[in-house]
Design a protein around this motif. Structure first.
Motif, PDB file in Angstrom:
ATOM      1  N   TRP A  35       6.961  -4.896   1.285  1.00 32.21           N
ATOM      2  CA  TRP A  35       7.766  -3.680   1.416  1.00 32.21           C
ATOM      3  C   TRP A  35       6.929  -2.481   1.841  1.00 32.21           C
ATOM      4  O   TRP A  35       7.456  -1.539   2.447  1.00 32.21           O
ATOM      5  N   ARG A  36       5.654  -2.463   1.541  1.00 34.04           N
ATOM      6  CA  ARG A  36       4.797  -1.303   1.792  1.00 34.04           C
ATOM      7  C   ARG A  36       4.169  -1.289   3.186  1.00 34.04           C
ATOM      8  O   ARG A  36       3.576  -0.296   3.575  1.00 34.04           O
ATOM      9  N   ASP A  37       4.289  -2.346   3.939  1.00 35.29           N
ATOM     10  CA  ASP A  37       3.602  -2.463   5.231  1.00 35.29           C
ATOM     11  C   ASP A  37       4.442  -1.832   6.341  1.00 35.29           C
ATOM     12  O   ASP A  37       5.473  -2.389   6.741  1.00 35.29           O
ATOM     13  N   PRO A  38       4.021  -0.669   6.892  1.00 36.66           N
ATOM     14  CA  PRO A  38       4.823   0.007   7.930  1.00 36.66           C
ATOM     15  C   PRO A  38       4.895  -0.778   9.234  1.00 36.66           C
ATOM     16  O   PRO A  38       5.779  -0.536  10.060  1.00 36.66           O
ATOM     17  N   ASN A  39       3.983  -1.694   9.436  1.00 34.45           N
ATOM     18  CA  ASN A  39       3.988  -2.507  10.654  1.00 34.45           C
ATOM     19  C   ASN A  39       4.422  -3.950  10.390  1.00 34.45           C
ATOM     20  O   ASN A  39       4.297  -4.807  11.269  1.00 34.45           O
ATOM     21  N   GLY A  40       4.906  -4.193   9.189  1.00 35.98           N
ATOM     22  CA  GLY A  40       5.259  -5.549   8.799  1.00 35.98           C
ATOM     23  C   GLY A  40       6.671  -5.928   9.182  1.00 35.98           C
ATOM     24  O   GLY A  40       7.393  -5.186   9.855  1.00 35.98           O
ATOM     25  N   ARG A  41       7.081  -7.089   8.717  1.00 42.70           N
ATOM     26  CA  ARG A  41       8.372  -7.652   9.110  1.00 42.70           C
ATOM     27  C   ARG A  41       9.563  -6.908   8.520  1.00 42.70           C
ATOM     28  O   ARG A  41      10.690  -7.043   8.999  1.00 42.70           O
ATOM     29  N   PHE A  42       9.319  -6.103   7.475  1.00 41.02           N
ATOM     30  CA  PHE A  42      10.419  -5.369   6.855  1.00 41.02           C
ATOM     31  C   PHE A  42      10.233  -3.857   7.011  1.00 41.02           C
ATOM     32  O   PHE A  42      10.558  -3.082   6.119  1.00 41.02           O
ATOM     33  N   SER A  43       9.725  -3.435   8.150  1.00 40.37           N
ATOM     34  CA  SER A  43       9.482  -2.011   8.386  1.00 40.37           C
ATOM     35  C   SER A  43      10.777  -1.200   8.339  1.00 40.37           C
ATOM     36  O   SER A  43      10.770  -0.007   8.011  1.00 40.37           O
ATOM     37  N   SER A  44      11.913  -1.843   8.648  1.00 46.66           N
ATOM     38  CA  SER A  44      13.188  -1.137   8.602  1.00 46.66           C
ATOM     39  C   SER A  44      13.531  -0.695   7.185  1.00 46.66           C
ATOM     40  O   SER A  44      14.276   0.270   6.983  1.00 46.66           O
ATOM     41  N   VAL A  45      12.968  -1.387   6.186  1.00 43.72           N
ATOM     42  CA  VAL A  45      13.206  -1.006   4.794  1.00 43.72           C
ATOM     43  C   VAL A  45      12.578   0.354   4.501  1.00 43.72           C
ATOM     44  O   VAL A  45      13.132   1.162   3.754  1.00 43.72           O
ATOM     45  N   LEU A  46      11.425   0.632   5.100  1.00 46.01           N
ATOM     46  CA  LEU A  46      10.777   1.928   4.916  1.00 46.01           C
ATOM     47  C   LEU A  46      11.613   3.039   5.553  1.00 46.01           C
ATOM     48  O   LEU A  46      11.726   4.139   5.001  1.00 46.01           O
ATOM     49  N   ALA A  47      12.213   2.749   6.710  1.00 43.77           N
ATOM     50  CA  ALA A  47      13.097   3.722   7.343  1.00 43.77           C
ATOM     51  C   ALA A  47      14.336   3.952   6.481  1.00 43.77           C
ATOM     52  O   ALA A  47      14.805   5.090   6.321  1.00 43.77           O
ATOM     53  N   PHE A  48      14.867   2.876   5.929  1.00 40.32           N
ATOM     54  CA  PHE A  48      15.995   2.957   4.997  1.00 40.32           C
ATOM     55  C   PHE A  48      15.629   3.825   3.792  1.00 40.32           C
ATOM     56  O   PHE A  48      16.411   4.675   3.340  1.00 40.32           O
ATOM     57  N   ASN A  49      14.429   3.630   3.289  1.00 42.22           N
ATOM     58  CA  ASN A  49      13.986   4.356   2.104  1.00 42.22           C
ATOM     59  C   ASN A  49      13.890   5.852   2.352  1.00 42.22           C
ATOM     60  O   ASN A  49      14.172   6.655   1.465  1.00 42.22           O
ATOM     61  N   GLN A  50      13.466   6.257   3.561  1.00 42.20           N
ATOM     62  CA  GLN A  50      13.333   7.682   3.868  1.00 42.20           C
ATOM     63  C   GLN A  50      14.684   8.385   3.809  1.00 42.20           C
ATOM     64  O   GLN A  50      14.792   9.510   3.299  1.00 42.20           O
ATOM     65  N   PRO A 191      14.701 -10.990   4.221  1.00 45.49           N
ATOM     66  CA  PRO A 191      14.601 -12.458   4.127  1.00 45.49           C
ATOM     67  C   PRO A 191      15.981 -13.085   3.909  1.00 45.49           C
ATOM     68  O   PRO A 191      16.824 -12.517   3.209  1.00 45.49           O
ATOM     69  N   ILE A 192      16.213 -14.235   4.506  1.00 45.07           N
ATOM     70  CA  ILE A 192      17.456 -14.956   4.285  1.00 45.07           C
ATOM     71  C   ILE A 192      17.576 -15.297   2.795  1.00 45.07           C
ATOM     72  O   ILE A 192      16.643 -15.792   2.179  1.00 45.07           O
ATOM     73  N   GLY A 193      18.735 -14.990   2.233  1.00 46.54           N
ATOM     74  CA  GLY A 193      18.964 -15.238   0.811  1.00 46.54           C
ATOM     75  C   GLY A 193      18.696 -14.037  -0.072  1.00 46.54           C
ATOM     76  O   GLY A 193      18.807 -14.131  -1.301  1.00 46.54           O
ATOM     77  N   THR A 194      18.356 -12.888   0.529  1.00 41.92           N
ATOM     78  CA  THR A 194      18.110 -11.686  -0.279  1.00 41.92           C
ATOM     79  C   THR A 194      19.342 -11.311  -1.081  1.00 41.92           C
ATOM     80  O   THR A 194      19.246 -10.930  -2.242  1.00 41.92           O
ATOM     81  N   HIS A 195      20.510 -11.421  -0.465  1.00 37.92           N
ATOM     82  CA  HIS A 195      21.737 -10.976  -1.116  1.00 37.92           C
ATOM     83  C   HIS A 195      22.769 -12.093  -1.243  1.00 37.92           C
ATOM     84  O   HIS A 195      22.816 -13.017  -0.432  1.00 37.92           O
ATOM     85  N   ASP A 196      23.585 -11.948  -2.269  1.00 38.82           N
ATOM     86  CA  ASP A 196      24.753 -12.797  -2.489  1.00 38.82           C
ATOM     87  C   ASP A 196      25.970 -11.871  -2.406  1.00 38.82           C
ATOM     88  O   ASP A 196      26.144 -10.983  -3.244  1.00 38.82           O
ATOM     89  N   TRP A 197      26.809 -12.070  -1.394  1.00 39.23           N
ATOM     90  CA  TRP A 197      27.936 -11.164  -1.165  1.00 39.23           C
ATOM     91  C   TRP A 197      28.834 -11.041  -2.400  1.00 39.23           C
ATOM     92  O   TRP A 197      29.379  -9.981  -2.683  1.00 39.23           O
ATOM     93  N   ARG A 198      28.968 -12.118  -3.150  1.00 42.24           N
ATOM     94  CA  ARG A 198      29.826 -12.095  -4.339  1.00 42.24           C
ATOM     95  C   ARG A 198      29.307 -11.142  -5.404  1.00 42.24           C
ATOM     96  O   ARG A 198      30.061 -10.711  -6.292  1.00 42.24           O
ATOM     97  N   ALA A 199      28.029 -10.782  -5.328  1.00 44.86           N
ATOM     98  CA  ALA A 199      27.426  -9.890  -6.318  1.00 44.86           C
ATOM     99  C   ALA A 199      27.517  -8.415  -5.919  1.00 44.86           C
ATOM    100  O   ALA A 199      27.130  -7.544  -6.695  1.00 44.86           O
ATOM    101  N   PHE A 200      28.017  -8.126  -4.718  1.00 43.33           N
ATOM    102  CA  PHE A 200      28.131  -6.736  -4.289  1.00 43.33           C
ATOM    103  C   PHE A 200      29.154  -6.006  -5.159  1.00 43.33           C
ATOM    104  O   PHE A 200      30.052  -6.620  -5.740  1.00 43.33           O
ATOM    105  N   VAL A 201      29.029  -4.690  -5.257  1.00 42.26           N
ATOM    106  CA  VAL A 201      29.783  -3.891  -6.219  1.00 42.26           C
ATOM    107  C   VAL A 201      30.582  -2.814  -5.500  1.00 42.26           C
ATOM    108  O   VAL A 201      30.027  -2.040  -4.711  1.00 42.26           O
ATOM    109  N   THR A 202      31.852  -2.731  -5.774  1.00 44.90           N
ATOM    110  CA  THR A 202      32.695  -1.720  -5.144  1.00 44.90           C
ATOM    111  C   THR A 202      32.609  -0.393  -5.910  1.00 44.90           C
ATOM    112  O   THR A 202      32.351  -0.382  -7.127  1.00 44.90           O
ATOM    113  N   PRO A 203      32.857   0.737  -5.227  1.00 51.97           N
ATOM    114  CA  PRO A 203      32.885   2.026  -5.931  1.00 51.97           C
ATOM    115  C   PRO A 203      33.906   2.047  -7.066  1.00 51.97           C
ATOM    116  O   PRO A 203      33.671   2.674  -8.101  1.00 51.97           O
ATOM    117  N   GLN A 204      35.024   1.368  -6.881  1.00 52.92           N
ATOM    118  CA  GLN A 204      36.043   1.339  -7.929  1.00 52.92           C
ATOM    119  C   GLN A 204      35.530   0.632  -9.177  1.00 52.92           C
ATOM    120  O   GLN A 204      35.807   1.046 -10.306  1.00 52.92           O
TER     121      GLN A 204
END
Length: 248
Positions: A35-50, A191-204
Motif C-alpha cells: 500500500w505504501r509504494d507510490p510506484n507499485g501495483r496499487f498506486s491508485s490506492v494512494l490517489a484514493f487515500n488523498q 488484488p482479486i478477492g479483496t472484496h465480497d459484494w455481499r459484505a458491502f454496506v448500504t447507507p440505510q
C-alpha cells in the motif's frame, strides 16, 4: 441492523467475541508493504487515500475548527491516514487486527511523538474506557464478520461532542461491476478477492444501526475513479465508494 457476513472467532478466556475474520487478516498481512509504494501495483490506492484524507480534513475543520483533536483510526492498515493526520498536529492512535500492518505503520511513523499504533481491536479499547474526538472507520466494515458490532463499539468510543467518519462500499449493482469486476479483474487496481459484494454496506443499514444509538448521519459523499487520468474525485453518487460523517 447490518448483515452478519462472516463467522466470528471466539476471543480467548471467554472475553467478548473477537470481530475478525482470520482469512481477511491474513490477506491484509500479505499486502501491508504494497500500500505504501507510490510506484507499485496499487498506486491508485494512494490517489484514493488523498481524496479521502481531504474529505476528513474538511470534516474536522467544519466540526472542530482549527484546534488539535484526538483521533482513533480503527483498522488503520499501513497508516495511510493516521500519519498525515498526526503530521497536521492531531493526537492519533491507530489500531489494527493485522500485526504486520501495525509493524509497517509504526516503521513509517517513527519519530512522530503524537502518533501511536497498537495491535488490538475496538472492543479492547472500550475496556480501557477511552474516548476520542474523532473515530475513523474507513474500508473496514466490509471485512468484519459483524459490522453492527463494530459500529456500536466505535460509537461508544466517540466523545459526547465528537464525531465518527465512516467509509465503505455500497451494495449495488454498480459496486459489483465497478468495485469488484472493474477494480479487481479489469484494472487490477486491487488484488482479486479483496472484496465480497455481499459484505458491502448500504447507507440505510448504517442509519438503522446508528440512529438507535443517538447518532445522526450527515449527507454521504461518493468517490469515483477515472481510469484514463488515474485520478479519484468526490462525487454526489454514493453507488460505489462513499464517506459519511456521523454525530450525536
Amino acid at each position: 441492523m447490518l448483515l452478519k457476513n462472516r463467522l466470528s472467532i471466539p476471543a480467548k478466556n471467554g472475553a467478548h467475541s473477537a470481530n475478525i475474520d482470520a482469512a481477511e487478516v491474513a490477506k491484509f498481512d500479505q499486502l501491508a508493504h504494497d500500500w505504501r509504494d507510490p510506484n507499485g501495483r496499487f498506486s491508485s490506492v494512494l490517489a484514493f487515500n488523498q481524496v479521502r484524507l481531504g474529505y476528513i480534513q474538511q470534516q474536522i475543520i467544519d466540526h472542530f475548527g482549527d484546534k488539535s483533536i484526538s483521533i482513533l483510526d480503527v483498522g488503520c492498515g499501513a497508516g495511510l491516514l493516521t500519519q498525515p493526520l498526526a503530521e497536521l498536529g492531531h493526537r492519533v492512535v491507530g489500531i489494527d487486527a493485522s500485526h504486520v500492518n501495525v509493524r509497517v505503520a509504526t516503521h513509517h511513523g517513527k519519530g512522530i511523538d503524537n502518533l501511536e499504533y497498537r495491535h488490538c481491536l475496538s472492543g479492547e479499547m472500550l475496556s480501557e474506557n477511552k474516548h476520542f474526538d474523532l473515530v475513523l472507520n474507513t474500508e473496514v466494515l466490509e471485512h468484519v464478520p459483524d459490522p453492527s458490532q463494530l459500529l456500536e463499539e466505535c460509537a461508544q468510543l466517540v466523545h459526547s461532542q465528537g464525531m465518527m467518519i465512516l467509509a465503505t462500499l455500497n451494495r449495488t449493482w454498480q459496486s459489483f461491476l465497478i468495485g469488484i469486476i472493474g477494480a479487481e479483474y479489469v484494472l487490477r487496481a486491487l488484488p482479486i478477492g479483496t472484496h465480497d459484494w455481499r459484505a458491502f454496506v448500504t447507507p440505510q443499514e448504517l442509519e438503522n444501526t446508528l440512529k438507535p444509538l443517538g447518532f445522526h448521519l450527515g449527507r454521504a459523499t461518493g468517490m469515483s475513479y477515472n481510469p484514463l487520468t488515474k485520478k479519484w474525485r468526490t462525487t454526489a453518487s454514493t453507488a460505489v465508494n462513499y464517506l459519511v460523517s456521523v454525530t450525536r
